[in-house]
Design an enzyme around this catalytic site. Sequence first.
Site, mmCIF file in Angstrom:
data_model
loop_
_atom_site.group_PDB
_atom_site.id
_atom_site.type_symbol
_atom_site.label_atom_id
_atom_site.label_comp_id
_atom_site.label_asym_id
_atom_site.label_seq_id
_atom_site.Cartn_x
_atom_site.Cartn_y
_atom_site.Cartn_z
ATOM 1 N N ASP A 108 0.865 -1.182 0.000
ATOM 2 C CA ASP A 108 0.000 0.000 0.000
ATOM 3 C C ASP A 108 0.898 1.227 0.000
ATOM 4 O O ASP A 108 2.098 1.103 -0.241
ATOM 5 C CB ASP A 108 -0.903 -0.067 1.255
ATOM 6 N N ASP B 103 -10.828 -1.010 2.460
ATOM 7 C CA ASP B 103 -9.589 -0.702 1.739
ATOM 8 C C ASP B 103 -8.553 -1.745 2.122
ATOM 9 O O ASP B 103 -7.870 -1.631 3.129
ATOM 10 C CB ASP B 103 -9.111 0.708 2.086
ATOM 11 N N ALA B 104 -8.483 -2.806 1.311
ATOM 12 C CA ALA B 104 -7.641 -3.958 1.650
ATOM 13 C C ALA B 104 -6.620 -4.246 0.557
ATOM 14 O O ALA B 104 -5.669 -4.976 0.784
ATOM 15 C CB ALA B 104 -8.509 -5.182 1.883
ATOM 16 N N LYS B 105 -6.819 -3.680 -0.634
ATOM 17 C CA LYS B 105 -5.886 -3.868 -1.759
ATOM 18 C C LYS B 105 -5.458 -5.319 -1.911
ATOM 19 O O LYS B 105 -4.286 -5.619 -2.119
ATOM 20 C CB LYS B 105 -4.694 -2.919 -1.614
ATOM 21 N N ARG B 106 -6.412 -6.238 -1.845
ATOM 22 C CA ARG B 106 -6.101 -7.646 -2.015
ATOM 23 C C ARG B 106 -5.940 -7.980 -3.493
ATOM 24 O O ARG B 106 -6.405 -7.235 -4.376
ATOM 25 C CB ARG B 106 -7.201 -8.513 -1.394
#
Lengths: 305, 305
Positions: A108, B103-106
């Site tokens: 991130d 909001d984990a941006k996996r």
Amino acid sequence: MIQKLIEKIQKTKAPICVGLDPMLSYIPEHILKRSFGEFGETLAGAADAIWNFNKEIVDATWDLIPSVKPQIAMYEQFGIEGLRAYEKTVRYCQSKGLIVIGDAKRGDIGSTSAAYATAHLGSVTVGSTVCRAFDTDFLTVNPYLGTDGVKPFVDVCRSENKGIFVLVKTSNPSSGEFQDQLIDGKPLYEHVAAKVVEWGADTIEGAYSNVGAVVGATYPEMGAILRRLMPHTYFLVPGYGAQGGTAQDLKACFNKDGLGAVVNSSRGIIAAYRKDAYAKFGAEHFAEASRQAVVDMIADINSVL
Amino acid sequence: MIQKLIEKIQKTKAPICVGLDPMLSYIPEHILKRSFGEFGETLAGAADAIWNFNKEIVDATWDLIPSVKPQIAMYEQFGIEGLRAYEKTVRYCQSKGLIVIGDAKRGDIGSTSAAYATAHLGSVTVGSTVCRAFDTDFLTVNPYLGTDGVKPFVDVCRSENKGIFVLVKTSNPSSGEFQDQLIDGKPLYEHVAAKVVEWGADTIEGAYSNVGAVVGATYPEMGAILRRLMPHTYFLVPGYGAQGGTAQDLKACFNKDGLGAVVNSSRGIIAAYRKDAYAKFGAEHFAEASRQAVVDMIADINSVL
């Protein structure tokens, strides 16, 4: 931490890690029945089944292997209860002396990556107490956000003697969609590789850096090029077995010293009892099937080194 | 789900989301003292403080805003206890009618992305029971692994009426390191944008797709280009306020219909009481400071639309 992994690999003569990526469909009926009996058909029931499944596999294989790689997504899908099973698995493997590679592919912007690094590799200070959350030995990291998104992980590697593996060339069919695109005549994964070398330059222990790379076994020609470009970078190599990578394909990921790569197999080991080759063990003895699959995998890989 | 978000935005006249990204250093002393008193200086104590902090902010702002964006890393750093606070926050915000963007941006290979999609947007069947884990309304997704790593999220969007925002051009200083590199004369982020349009083509509700894009406010020229390339894609826009993006910078992320973007502010809202402009509220009334900061942010953004 990379030295600790190398020592374990040399001791076991097994450059592998077992992917503890349990799906409910892999877990034998007798375990599911027991867990659902105790906790119901709930997230807690599923998590208990996963934990018991993992524990038997670890008990049956720990003396043969240097490391495990639990894929956190497989636990996260069962929510808090699943993540509790992840944590329990990490602690149990470490108590058996195994190196634990948390496969979380986090990444991130800087301040957020710092929180992920804390969560998985580092510590957080609460009041005046130092606390640790998941505390694995290595973590996989996604590089899409660039240096400031990776740096906090590297910092924690340095301060806590931990390691990371940064995604360079992944094993999946569409990995080339962005990763293989040419930039100034070179594929994106080579640009990422150059950055991985740079990020890891300050974390070298012996011949290898604590900043490693994920390089899929399914693209052997690219593995060979990356091996040349990154002589001091350890490779975490997924894609062997169920995803189609063979021992011959892996050869290029190793250096001449026989080191430089740790090969993962998940399904091929933990669900071995469902394959014809190991069906004789039966579901009751699934962990013995996993042990035999580990023995066979080690022999297969060592045959090309 | 994108229609639900748009309706909430139109009703509140506020194209924003509040980033619930609590750091312990943002939390006023009186809350920390209470939580540490009850649970000790432990992960549980930190998680309780975060939850109480979040709850007051949500109670003070929910009627003004359409959505919130909790950053899961900030919870994950406190382990299981932290993730319990995340889950509690998600449920509480949904009970207030807010749209929750996890909001984990996996992002991973197909089967693993499927597990993440299950964890955050979908459901998992345990025995014969359908269970849900974190169950947010939207999730942020990392595209580095290509189509097969994103597709499982899109499938869940379709089957469960949920949405995702795929990282296209992130707000951080080094986002350009890979994202801006030219491939066939166009930066990588434009190639990702083209894929986002393709992935979302089957999920259009009204004028917009359930597959959105993350486009940082800190790169306004790129935002303008992306807006033209992706007319039916909703943008989640981080980087306003603390990271340096201004209302003027955001303008280009909106379509002529005044829609097309939801702007996030985290620190600027949740830690408003620590800024000179809102210092008069004092730490005891931090949530009122957050409310005033929300009012001011809405006015600021609407002034350019």
